[in-house]
Enzyme design. Structure first.
Site, mmCIF file in Angstrom:
data_model
loop_
_atom_site.group_PDB
_atom_site.id
_atom_site.type_symbol
_atom_site.label_atom_id
_atom_site.label_comp_id
_atom_site.label_asym_id
_atom_site.label_seq_id
_atom_site.Cartn_x
_atom_site.Cartn_y
_atom_site.Cartn_z
ATOM 1 C CB CYS A 1 -29.160 -26.021 -50.142
ATOM 2 S SG CYS A 1 -30.754 -24.097 -49.560
ATOM 3 C CG HIS B 1 -26.015 -25.221 -47.438
ATOM 4 N ND1 HIS B 1 -26.187 -24.066 -47.859
ATOM 5 C CD2 HIS B 1 -27.346 -25.284 -46.869
ATOM 6 C CE1 HIS B 1 -27.447 -23.227 -48.053
ATOM 7 N NE2 HIS B 1 -28.129 -24.310 -46.903
ATOM 8 C CG ASN C 1 -29.205 -21.601 -45.906
ATOM 9 O OD1 ASN C 1 -28.743 -21.612 -47.486
ATOM 10 N ND2 ASN C 1 -30.738 -22.325 -46.041
HETATM 11 O O1 UT7 Z 1 -31.477 -24.933 -46.766
HETATM 12 C C1 UT7 Z 1 -31.570 -25.370 -46.265
HETATM 13 C C2 UT7 Z 1 -32.069 -27.028 -45.273
HETATM 14 N N1 UT7 Z 1 -32.661 -26.566 -44.721
HETATM 15 C C3 UT7 Z 1 -32.084 -26.377 -43.185
HETATM 16 O O2 UT7 Z 1 -31.341 -26.792 -42.850
HETATM 17 C C4 UT7 Z 1 -32.875 -25.891 -42.345
HETATM 18 C C5 UT7 Z 1 -32.768 -27.070 -40.813
HETATM 19 N N2 UT7 Z 1 -33.894 -27.062 -40.101
HETATM 20 C C6 UT7 Z 1 -33.412 -25.861 -38.974
HETATM 21 O O3 UT7 Z 1 -31.892 -24.886 -39.067
HETATM 22 C C7 UT7 Z 1 -34.242 -25.855 -37.644
HETATM 23 O O4 UT7 Z 1 -34.946 -26.897 -37.623
HETATM 24 C C8 UT7 Z 1 -35.009 -24.179 -37.243
HETATM 25 C C9 UT7 Z 1 -34.142 -23.194 -37.395
HETATM 26 C C10 UT7 Z 1 -35.692 -24.082 -38.739
HETATM 27 C C11 UT7 Z 1 -35.567 -24.699 -36.407
HETATM 28 O O5 UT7 Z 1 -35.108 -25.172 -34.787
HETATM 29 P P1 UT7 Z 1 -35.654 -26.189 -33.823
HETATM 30 O O6 UT7 Z 1 -35.380 -26.349 -32.493
HETATM 31 O O7 UT7 Z 1 -35.951 -27.641 -34.797
HETATM 32 O O8 UT7 Z 1 -37.166 -25.891 -33.669
HETATM 33 P P2 UT7 Z 1 -38.111 -26.313 -33.775
HETATM 34 O O9 UT7 Z 1 -39.222 -26.228 -35.379
HETATM 35 O O10 UT7 Z 1 -38.842 -27.358 -33.771
HETATM 36 O O11 UT7 Z 1 -39.513 -24.896 -33.085
HETATM 37 C C12 UT7 Z 1 -39.687 -24.955 -31.451
HETATM 38 C C13 UT7 Z 1 -40.599 -23.551 -31.061
HETATM 39 C C14 UT7 Z 1 -41.523 -23.969 -31.714
HETATM 40 O O12 UT7 Z 1 -42.156 -23.859 -30.833
HETATM 41 P P3 UT7 Z 1 -43.266 -24.734 -29.852
HETATM 42 O O13 UT7 Z 1 -43.993 -25.531 -30.868
HETATM 43 O O14 UT7 Z 1 -42.181 -25.367 -29.704
HETATM 44 O O15 UT7 Z 1 -44.046 -24.060 -28.931
HETATM 45 C C15 UT7 Z 1 -42.073 -22.802 -32.400
HETATM 46 O O16 UT7 Z 1 -42.845 -22.263 -33.123
HETATM 47 O O17 UT7 Z 1 -39.472 -22.786 -32.011
HETATM 48 C C16 UT7 Z 1 -40.659 -22.115 -31.780
HETATM 49 N N3 UT7 Z 1 -40.601 -20.970 -32.949
HETATM 50 C C17 UT7 Z 1 -39.824 -19.112 -33.299
HETATM 51 N N4 UT7 Z 1 -39.321 -18.954 -31.870
HETATM 52 C C18 UT7 Z 1 -39.125 -17.709 -31.994
HETATM 53 C C19 UT7 Z 1 -39.836 -21.122 -34.507
HETATM 54 N N5 UT7 Z 1 -39.444 -20.293 -35.058
HETATM 55 C C20 UT7 Z 1 -39.411 -19.684 -33.845
HETATM 56 C C21 UT7 Z 1 -38.498 -17.791 -34.682
HETATM 57 N N6 UT7 Z 1 -38.439 -17.247 -32.916
HETATM 58 N N7 UT7 Z 1 -38.333 -17.573 -35.671
#
Ligand code: UT7
Length: 324
Positions: free
Chosen positions: A113, A251, A281
């Site tokens: 990225c 980004h 992204n």
């Molecule tokens: O480009 C390279 C750099 N990449 C990035 O910068 C990405 C950085 N990270 C992020 O953007 C975020 O961490 C994400 C968008 C990937 C995830 O958001 P988050 O607020 O950190 O969510 P999380 O991973 O803590 O997940 C929260 C909940 C989980 O469920 P539980 O364990 O709380 O029951 C996940 O299983 O959301 C669930 N979850 C989803 N639910 C519905 C994860 N993906 C999804 C989904 N739809 N697509």
């Protein structure tokens, strides 16, 4: 002194748009979750006949047209990608062939990225050390081809696309942040964070292409800290204050990362270019795609002070300050 000027920008997107609702029909997710957690509303996905090279070529042609230059004038093509058409040769050489400027330098840069920042820094340095006068710097990706479409934690986040800029050396520029061109750039990498964001395949390990794997929450945390730190470095190197920046072109990984980073630098949200809602992204393509979008819609104008920044797999991260 010598300075590298930005002479033109261009971009390209695949023909197919996929909405959050369409993804929700394929994996256990929802439009509400994706919009609330990321800001993404849709992404473009490459179809048959569309590859990293075809998107890169279209973006390059648009950038050359914007610069009023012919491909034959280009001395150097640097293409940032993590999704090349083939393991080798470099996708840059396919773009070169398509543009008809065979003979000039052409190679790929792999910094995921942050690839476009690494590519800009490479081209800037090569022009300043006499390797040429004019360069095409491209970020192009087809991440849809390395996604695990059954993994809802990653497949909703990425899209395909390409962006390009034309650079030209000015051998007789005045020093300081008021002179047009690339003013300061900083790059970093930290290989200790490999397991937080990687592809689980490759020619030398599994002999497969592999799929993207990410521990999103941890990447998020590192992204805000690393980006704020590198932005401060570039601001210090350039001898400016954050208030002097007209536009930040980040980004486009997650709207919440964009907002948190801007808050840390006390840069108002209105100065941050956001395209993640439209493109998702697109890895190395996201910064040049956002830059071209904001130039073409009239927000970024000649004379503006623009900060580019990115962070991604490796980890790698970087920022570059450019006077348009
Ligand atoms: O480009 C390279 C750099 N990449 C990035 O910068 C990405 C950085 N990270 C992020 O953007 C975020 O961490 C994400 C968008 C990937 C995830 O958001 P988050 O607020 O950190 O969510 P999380 O991973 O803590 O997940 C929260 C909940 C989980 O469920 P539980 O364990 O709380 O029951 C996940 O299983 O959301 C669930 N979850 C989803 N639910 C519905 C994860 N993906 C999804 C989904 N739809 N697509």
């Amino acid at each position: 002194m010598t300075r590298t000027l930005l002479r033109g920008t261009g971009s390209a997107l695949p023909g197919t748009v996929v909405s959050n609702h369409e993804l929700a029909a394929r994996v256990d997710t929802s439009d509400e979750w994706i919009v609330e957690r990321t800001g993404i509303r849709q992404r473009y996905i490459a179809g048959e006949g569309e590859t990293t090279a075809t998107l890169a070529t279209e973006a390059a042609r648009n950038a050359l047209a914007d610069a009023g230059m012919d491909a034959s004038e280009i001395d150097l093509i640097v293409l940032a990608t993590a999704t090349p058409d083939n393991t080798f040769p470099a996708t840059a050489t396919k773009v070169q062939q398509a543009l008809g400027c065979n003979g000039c330098i052409a190679f790929d840069v792999a910094a995921v990225c942050s690839g476009f920042l690494y590519a800009i820094a490479t081209a800037d340095s090569m022009l300043k050390t006499g390797m040429g006068q004019k360069a095409l710097v491209i970020g192009a990706e087809t991440f849809s081809r390395i996604l695990d479409w059954e993994d809802r934690t990653t497949c909703v986040l990425f899209g395909d696309g390409a962006g390009a800029v034309v650079l030209e050396l000015d051998a007789d520029a005045a020093a300081g942040p008021d002179t047009p061109g690339i003013i300061a750039t900083r790059l970093h990498a930290d290989g200790a964070q490999h397991d937080l964001l990687y592809v689980d395949g490759g020619p030398s390990t599994t002999q497969t292409v592999g799929h993207l794997r990410m521990k999103g929450r941890e990447v998020f945390r590192h992204a805000v800290v690393n980006l704020a730190s590198v932005l401060h470095e570039v601001i210090d190197d350039a001898g400016i204050s954050a208030e002097q920046i007209d536009w930040v072109v980040p980004h486009q990984a997650n709207k919440r990362i964009l907002d948190a980073t801007a808050r840390k630098l006390r840069i108002p949200a209105e100065k941050v270019i956001v395209t993640v809602d439209q493109h998702a992204n697109t890895s190395a393509a996201s910064v040049p795609l956002a830059l071209d979008t904001a130039r073409r819609d009239g927000r970024i104008k000649a004379g503006d002070l623009v900060m580019l920044e990115a962070m991604g797999g490796g980890f790698t991260w970087g920022a570059s300050l450019i006077r348009m």
